[in-house]
Design a protein around this motif. Structure first.
Motif, PDB file in Angstrom:
ATOM      1  N   TRP A  37     -34.217 112.367  47.117  1.00  0.00           N
ATOM      2  CA  TRP A  37     -33.527 110.828  47.007  1.00  0.00           C
ATOM      3  C   TRP A  37     -33.563 110.081  48.326  1.00  0.00           C
ATOM      4  O   TRP A  37     -33.455 108.936  48.278  1.00  0.00           O
ATOM      5  CB  TRP A  37     -32.021 111.227  46.504  1.00  0.00           C
ATOM      6  N   ILE A  40     -36.869 108.206  48.784  1.00  0.00           N
ATOM      7  CA  ILE A  40     -36.679 106.905  47.911  1.00  0.00           C
ATOM      8  C   ILE A  40     -35.713 105.833  48.613  1.00  0.00           C
ATOM      9  O   ILE A  40     -35.960 104.812  48.788  1.00  0.00           O
ATOM     10  CB  ILE A  40     -36.360 107.328  46.467  1.00  0.00           C
ATOM     11  N   PRO A  85     -29.756 107.252  40.864  1.00  0.00           N
ATOM     12  CA  PRO A  85     -30.832 106.845  40.290  1.00  0.00           C
ATOM     13  C   PRO A  85     -30.806 106.153  39.049  1.00  0.00           C
ATOM     14  O   PRO A  85     -31.790 105.055  38.892  1.00  0.00           O
ATOM     15  CB  PRO A  85     -31.359 108.406  40.007  1.00  0.00           C
ATOM     16  N   GLY A  89     -32.537 102.524  39.338  1.00  0.00           N
ATOM     17  CA  GLY A  89     -33.963 102.608  38.241  1.00  0.00           C
ATOM     18  C   GLY A  89     -33.764 100.868  37.693  1.00  0.00           C
ATOM     19  O   GLY A  89     -34.842 100.349  37.600  1.00  0.00           O
ATOM     20  N   GLN A 133     -43.409 104.889  44.718  1.00  0.00           N
ATOM     21  CA  GLN A 133     -43.843 105.491  43.738  1.00  0.00           C
ATOM     22  C   GLN A 133     -44.118 106.964  44.013  1.00  0.00           C
ATOM     23  O   GLN A 133     -43.818 107.861  43.112  1.00  0.00           O
ATOM     24  CB  GLN A 133     -45.355 104.683  43.105  1.00  0.00           C
ATOM     25  N   ARG A 136     -40.732 108.552  44.297  1.00  0.00           N
ATOM     26  CA  ARG A 136     -40.322 109.004  43.012  1.00  0.00           C
ATOM     27  C   ARG A 136     -40.728 109.997  42.306  1.00  0.00           C
ATOM     28  O   ARG A 136     -40.154 110.796  41.477  1.00  0.00           O
ATOM     29  CB  ARG A 136     -40.614 107.637  41.956  1.00  0.00           C
ATOM     30  N   ASN A 140     -38.393 113.072  40.943  1.00  0.00           N
ATOM     31  CA  ASN A 140     -38.353 113.536  39.902  1.00  0.00           C
ATOM     32  C   ASN A 140     -38.890 114.916  39.466  1.00  0.00           C
ATOM     33  O   ASN A 140     -38.170 115.867  38.694  1.00  0.00           O
ATOM     34  CB  ASN A 140     -39.029 112.585  38.817  1.00  0.00           C
ATOM     35  N   PHE A 170     -35.200 109.110  38.316  1.00  0.00           N
ATOM     36  CA  PHE A 170     -35.145 108.085  38.809  1.00  0.00           C
ATOM     37  C   PHE A 170     -36.211 107.238  37.932  1.00  0.00           C
ATOM     38  O   PHE A 170     -37.448 107.579  38.009  1.00  0.00           O
ATOM     39  CB  PHE A 170     -35.630 107.818  40.248  1.00  0.00           C
TER      40      PHE A 170
END
Length: 186
Positions: A37, A40, A85, A89, A133, A136, A140, A170
């Motif tokens: 996280w 991100i 998240p 998102g 991306q 993420r 995930n 996310f």
């Protein structure tokens, strides 16, 4: 009697060993999710920092596109204020859509597309979108592993009592908005 006692002690020892391994696995999973996280978050902050420069560059060429600039600015503000998240998102999905509209405005100005500053900003945004991306996917994947560890038997009997809770994935509301980075066609 001693054989039964040895069997009981072995079973208890195995249970304790399993509990230790399971606990350590969940701690490691939680740490990987937190680290992911953070990755991100770094990329989202980078994206948020690049956007005002991009907007100002485009503004110099397209003075009459105030509504588009306003939408990008509002979407950026919402994205910066999002926490977690789920909220991130949703906010990032709106920001991606607004950026797409901004790049569409830029397509109408050939002199802007030739501007070195604009091209560098555009490339930085595209690079950041790619990094978001990738981050993420990593996040995930970590969430999936942690949530699985928490849900499987017998971990599910004690995981919540030890403070482990499932994490949110996310996900961006409009997946198509980030499936490809925004591009300007020359």
């Amino acid at each position: 009697m001693t054989v039964a006692l040895i069997i009981i002690l072995v079973v208890i020892g195995l249970a304790v060993l399993y509990a230790i391994v399971a606990y350590n696995g969940m701690v490691s999973g939680r740490n990987r999710v937190d680290e992911a996280w953070s990755g991100i978050d770094v990329q989202l902050k980078r994206r948020h920092d690049l956007i005002p420069n991009l907007v100002e560059t485009v503004k110099g060429y397209a003075q009459h596109e105030r509504e588009t600039f306003q939408q990008v600015t509002e979407a950026r503000t919402q994205a910066m204020q999002a926490s977690g998240p789920a909220q991130s998102g949703v906010a990032e999905g709106f920001l991606s859509q607004a950026l797409g509209r901004l790049f569409a405005v830029a397509e109408a100005y050939p002199q802007l597309q030739a501007s070195q500053n604009f091209l560098q900003l555009q490339q930085s945004i595209v690079d950041t979108e790619d990094k978001i991306q990738a981050s993420r996917r990593f996040y995930n994947g970590g969430v999936r592993e942690l949530n699985t560890k928490i849900k499987v038997f017998p971990n599910n009997l004690f995981a919540r009592n030890l403070g482990f809770h499932e994490r949110e994935f996310f996900e961006v509301i409009d997946g198509a908005a980030i499936s490809e980075p925004p591009r300007v066609q020359f």
